[in-house]
Design an enzyme around this catalytic site. Structure first.
Site, PDB file in Angstrom:
ATOM      1  CG  ASP A 118      -0.232  -0.159   2.530  1.00  0.00           C
ATOM      2  OD1 ASP A 118       0.988  -0.425   2.533  1.00  0.00           O
ATOM      3  OD2 ASP A 118      -0.887  -0.012   3.584  1.00  0.00           O
ATOM      4  CE  LYS A 169       0.570   0.811  12.835  1.00  0.00           C
ATOM      5  NZ  LYS A 169       0.800  -0.493  12.304  1.00  0.00           N
ATOM      6  CG  ASP A 228       0.373   3.308   4.599  1.00  0.00           C
ATOM      7  OD1 ASP A 228      -0.628   3.036   3.916  1.00  0.00           O
ATOM      8  OD2 ASP A 228       0.716   2.636   5.584  1.00  0.00           O
TER       9      ASP A 228
HETATM   10  N1  GDD Z   1      -0.715 -11.563   2.930  1.00  0.00           N
HETATM   11  C1  GDD Z   1      -0.967 -10.749   3.955  1.00  0.00           C
HETATM   12  N2  GDD Z   1      -1.523 -11.287   5.089  1.00  0.00           N
HETATM   13  N3  GDD Z   1      -0.679  -9.425   3.853  1.00  0.00           N
HETATM   14  C2  GDD Z   1      -0.951  -8.629   4.919  1.00  0.00           C
HETATM   15  C3  GDD Z   1      -1.542  -9.126   6.105  1.00  0.00           C
HETATM   16  C4  GDD Z   1      -1.838 -10.533   6.184  1.00  0.00           C
HETATM   17  O1  GDD Z   1      -2.339 -11.068   7.181  1.00  0.00           O
HETATM   18  N4  GDD Z   1      -1.703  -8.089   6.955  1.00  0.00           N
HETATM   19  C5  GDD Z   1      -1.240  -6.992   6.350  1.00  0.00           C
HETATM   20  N5  GDD Z   1      -0.784  -7.306   5.101  1.00  0.00           N
HETATM   21  C6  GDD Z   1      -0.192  -6.386   4.123  1.00  0.00           C
HETATM   22  C7  GDD Z   1      -1.074  -5.178   3.842  1.00  0.00           C
HETATM   23  O2  GDD Z   1      -1.884  -5.418   2.689  1.00  0.00           O
HETATM   24  C8  GDD Z   1      -0.052  -4.067   3.578  1.00  0.00           C
HETATM   25  O3  GDD Z   1       0.351  -4.061   2.224  1.00  0.00           O
HETATM   26  C9  GDD Z   1       1.138  -4.480   4.432  1.00  0.00           C
HETATM   27  O4  GDD Z   1       0.966  -5.864   4.745  1.00  0.00           O
HETATM   28  C10 GDD Z   1       1.263  -3.658   5.728  1.00  0.00           C
HETATM   29  O5  GDD Z   1       0.073  -3.774   6.459  1.00  0.00           O
HETATM   30  P1  GDD Z   1      -0.722  -2.479   6.960  1.00  0.00           P
HETATM   31  O6  GDD Z   1      -1.941  -2.960   7.651  1.00  0.00           O
HETATM   32  O7  GDD Z   1      -0.878  -1.505   5.863  1.00  0.00           O
HETATM   33  O8  GDD Z   1       0.288  -1.941   8.071  1.00  0.00           O
HETATM   34  P2  GDD Z   1       0.480  -0.445   8.602  1.00  0.00           P
HETATM   35  O9  GDD Z   1       0.358   0.531   7.510  1.00  0.00           O
HETATM   36  O10 GDD Z   1      -0.407  -0.259   9.779  1.00  0.00           O
HETATM   37  O11 GDD Z   1       2.001  -0.496   9.153  1.00  0.00           O
HETATM   38  C11 GDD Z   1       3.030  -1.004   8.347  1.00  0.00           C
HETATM   39  O12 GDD Z   1       3.419  -0.053   7.357  1.00  0.00           O
HETATM   40  C12 GDD Z   1       4.012   1.177   7.877  1.00  0.00           C
HETATM   41  C13 GDD Z   1       4.398   2.027   6.686  1.00  0.00           C
HETATM   42  O13 GDD Z   1       3.278   2.456   6.023  1.00  0.00           O
HETATM   43  C14 GDD Z   1       4.236  -1.354   9.239  1.00  0.00           C
HETATM   44  O14 GDD Z   1       5.175  -2.037   8.432  1.00  0.00           O
HETATM   45  C15 GDD Z   1       4.867  -0.092   9.850  1.00  0.00           C
HETATM   46  O15 GDD Z   1       6.034  -0.438  10.596  1.00  0.00           O
HETATM   47  C16 GDD Z   1       5.252   0.867   8.732  1.00  0.00           C
HETATM   48  O16 GDD Z   1       5.793   2.085   9.285  1.00  0.00           O
HETATM   49 MG    MG Z   2      -0.236   0.472   5.511  1.00  0.00          MG
END
Ligand code: GDD
Ligand code: MG
Length: 373
Positions: A118, A169, A228
């Protein structure tokens, strides 16, 4: 070089738009985000991509196929779990589990990239990989700087770009810096030894802190575009940012008569029609096959393909879903999101973070943050 894209999140912060499409297929300037990412990977020398899928797996597989931008595309699904009604369902493996699940596809011969699906960025992936090879670590994380790090993974960086602390976080007071995990990693195959088999695992909470403690985690700060898109406000911002960053004129906009006012930057998809005395822009993306009536005003908004926006409507700071129908004299503004196929009847006002679920018909005005189901 191989890359794995984490593509299976449920996109909860992008509902109701993510009810009808996985978030990595959300259009950014009229192209699915996934396409922008894949194109960049191929330019950076990646030959094989693994999509780690879960929510919306079938949609992604049928959209993307087996070859894209000259790269082979493979799919790795999170672990299957039985569903009482018999359909395919997968237990979410988080952000670490899918990497372990794809171990055979990624192989242990060479370092590889892992990307959160994303993210919209201009980062040079091969430069990140190069830095990783020089570091001798197991993981190198691309790092972006943000004002409020509390929504992200935050790092403390020491000499030689070594990360000595990784906190996922944290509260605003506890964040060790404003340098955050950009969700883009170069990893060595030893990473597989740190992730449990077939179990949900968060790479941010369970793996990175362990690597930091062993001096095996490195950072790669960069200053390019980074967003993001996983939150509604940021999705709109990403479109506007990217539209501006294209820094080009849109000569095709001249196809509209002089009685349509276009205030650049505006991107208009094919077969989209605009009625006379309408004012479109600035910062507007219209998908293809959109029908816009007369005397409509649209500013700072994204309109998905096939939407109909009737005469005298006023849209500002909103996202309008695919095939949605906006009636005459309707006013929609301030971060409202209209789901695919929703119908907003004539003369209504929706303002202040109102969201409308897909295919819902709305018959009364709403002035406070609410989700209309
Ligand atoms: N296959 C799969 N299965 N993919 C997953 C799953 C799962 O269970 N859960 C999440 N993802 C994918 C999401 O589609 C996304 O592309 C990515 O993993 C990160 O998940 P998010 O839910 O978007 O996490 P976030 O935005 O809260 O936090 C993450 O991204 C931040 C940067 O934008 C973390 O990596 C943070 O440390 C980081 O700063
Ligand atoms: Mg994200």
């Amino acid at each position: 070089m191989k890359a794995l894209i984490l593509a299976g999140g449920f996109g909860t912060r992008l509902r109701p738009l993510s009810c009808t499409r996985p978030k990595i297929l959300f259009p950014i300037t009229n192209k699915p985000l996934l396409d922008l990412t894949l194109k960049k990977l191929s330019i950076n020398g990646v030959k094989e991509v693994i999509l780690a899928v879960n929510y919306g797996a079938e949609t992604l597989m049928s959209y993307c196929g087996n070859v894209r931008y000259g790269m082979k595309i493979f799919y790795s699904k999170d672990t299957a779990q039985p569903h009482s009604l018999g359909f395919s369902s997968y237990r979410p493996l988080g952000t670490g589990g899918p990497i372990k699940k794809a171990e055979k596809l990624l192989g242990r011969d060479e370092d590889f990239l892992v990307l959160n699906g994303d993210i919209l960025t201009n980062l040079d992936y091969s430069a990140l990989m190069q830095k990783h090879r020089e570091s001798g670590g197991i993981a190198t994380i691309a790092l972006s700087r943000v004002e409020d790090p509390s929504r992200y993974g935050v790092v403390e960086l020491k000499e030689n770009m070594r990360i000595i602390r990784f906190v996922e976080k944290p509260s605003r007071d506890e964040a060790p810096s404003s340098l955050i995990n950009a969700g883009i990693y170069a990893l060595s195959p030893e990473i597989f030894d740190y992730i449990p088999e077939t179990k949900p695992c968060s790479i941010e909470r369970e793996v990175f802190p362990k690597l930091a403690a062993k001096n095996l985690l490195f950072g790669y700060p960069f200053q390019d575009l980074w967003i993001d898109v996983g939150k509604k406000e940021d999705y709109l911002k990403a479109n506007v940012f990217f539209l501006k960053s294209l820094k080009k004129q849109f000569p095709e906009n001249r196809r509209f008569n002089a009685d349509v006012r276009i205030i650049e930057p505006v991107l208009i998809g094919e077969n989209t029609s605009i009625g006379k005395d309408s004012a479109i822009g600035p910062s507007v993306v219209l998908g293809e096959n959109v029908q816009i009536g007369i005397k409509v005003s649209i500013q700072n908004s994204v309109v998905f393909p096939g939407a109909v926006i009737s005469d005298f409507a006023f849209i500002k700071g909103a996202v309008i879903g695919e095939n949605a129908f906006i009636g005459k004299h309707v006013k929609i503004d301030e971060n409202c999101v209209i789901g695919d196929g929703a119908v907003i009847k004539d003369h209504l006002t929706l303002t202040n973070h109102v969201t409308v679920c897909p295919f819902k018909t709305v018959s009364e005005s709403v002035f406070e943050a609410r989700c209309l189901m």
